[in-house]
Motif scaffolding. Structure first.
Motif: not given
Length: 335
Positions: A166-177
């Protein structure tokens, strides 16, 4: 499958881009969901029950699950594939909810990421069954959230327990791992802590690195709102997998079939199919999302000339029959 980014420049809104990658059509349509709808979590024991406090515009897949969307408070949610997801055994002492409604519940009941994070441990998500290339699998998904303040969260369910970043620094997401490991891998690349050149393959960790790197290249002061939206599109499109580039054995490697941009500040929702040149968007303020209003639907696949703002093209529709937990999706594309 799938990629997500969040970006905010000085003087510009919070913008969230996501790609949906999958090996087959998903019957994807946009729905306007008014407030005041009573819902059930669709599990056998102690289902979560609620009445929607916020209206939303959502992307529905397979006619049975909310995959993406934004509500009238500016909360944006995105479901992405994560093979490592493990939902654990059902604990009937906790209210339960089918993963088909995970995003919808949060859009219905929360205005901010902080509210959604606070709620995430109070109930238990349970999967439905996906059928991919003839093989059944519990829907292995994780969730990203953004709001109008620029706050962000990534929620994975591992060994039956929510793991929340949790926080504004978490700007990217894809999949595994899993997300912790993605952050470690990221540090090896040029401009992100290491010396390796930015990778260009379709692997999830490479798309993650490209997203993080190219977000740093967007202008700090875009010339206009249109330039800000175009900038986010330029990055999320760079994270896409080309049409036809499916790996039949690995859902993590699949063509990008549709894309959204959520404007959390202005409550605007952009959508495009990747095999069509049209970009459409919806201003939530132009829809009737009040209690008692009808559910409405827009199907770009059946309105191929549509472009620009399309709120007037939404038509009254039946409520969604969301997929019950631990049952198999039976949707098939029309002939």
């Amino acid at each position: 499958m799938c990629s997500r980014i969040q970006w905010k420049a000085n003087g510009q809104p919070v913008l969230v881009g996501r790609n949906m990658d999958w090996t087959a059509r998903m019957g994807t349509k946009l729905y306007a969901m008014p407030k005041g709808i009573e819902r059930d979590g669709l599990v056998d024991e102690t289902p979560l029950k609620w009445t929607s406090r916020y209206g939303s515009v959502v992307t529905i897949s397979w006619d049975c699950a909310t995959a993406d969307g934004i509500n009238e408070a500016g909360l944006n949610g995105n479901l992405l594939y994560l093979a490592e997801s493990n939902f654990g055994q059902r604990d009937p002492s906790l209210p339960g909810i089918s993963i088909a409604l995970w995003v919808q519940y949060l859009l219905d009941t929360c205005a901010t990421v902080a509210e959604a994070v606070a709620a995430a441990r109070a109930w238990q998500v349970q999967p439905f069954e996906l059928v991919h290339q003839g093989v059944k699998a519990d829907a292995p998904l994780h969730l990203s959230l953004s709001d109008a303040t620029g706050d962000s969260a990534i929620i994975e369910i591992l060994d039956g327990t929510p793991r929340i970043h949790h926080g504004p620094e978490h700007t990217v997401l894809t999949n595994s791992p899993i997300y912790d490991e993605q952050l470690v891998l990221l540090k090896q690349y040029e401009g992100l802590g290491g010396k390796k050149p930015i990778p260009g393959t379709m692997e999830a960790e490479d798309r993650f690195a490209r997203g993080a790197f190219y977000l740093t290249k967007l202008p700090e002061q875009p010339e206009s709102y249109q330039a800000a939206v175009a900038g986010v599109l330029s990055v999320i499109r760079n994270m896409a997998t080309p049409l036809g580039a499916n790996d039949p054995e690995r859902p993590n490697i699949a063509a990008t079939i549709w894309r959204t941009i959520g404007d959390c500040t202005n409550k605007r929702y952009f959508f495009e199919f990747c095999d069509m040149p049209n970009v459409i968007w919806v201003n939530l303020d132009n829809l009737d999302l009040s209690e008692g209003a009808s559910v409405r639907m827009f199907n770009l696949a059946a309105d191929m000339e549509a472009a620009g703002e399309v709120s007037s093209r939404f038509q009254p529709a039946e409520s969604i029959d969301f997929q019950k937990a631990n049952t198999a999706v039976t949707w098939q594309p029309a002939a």
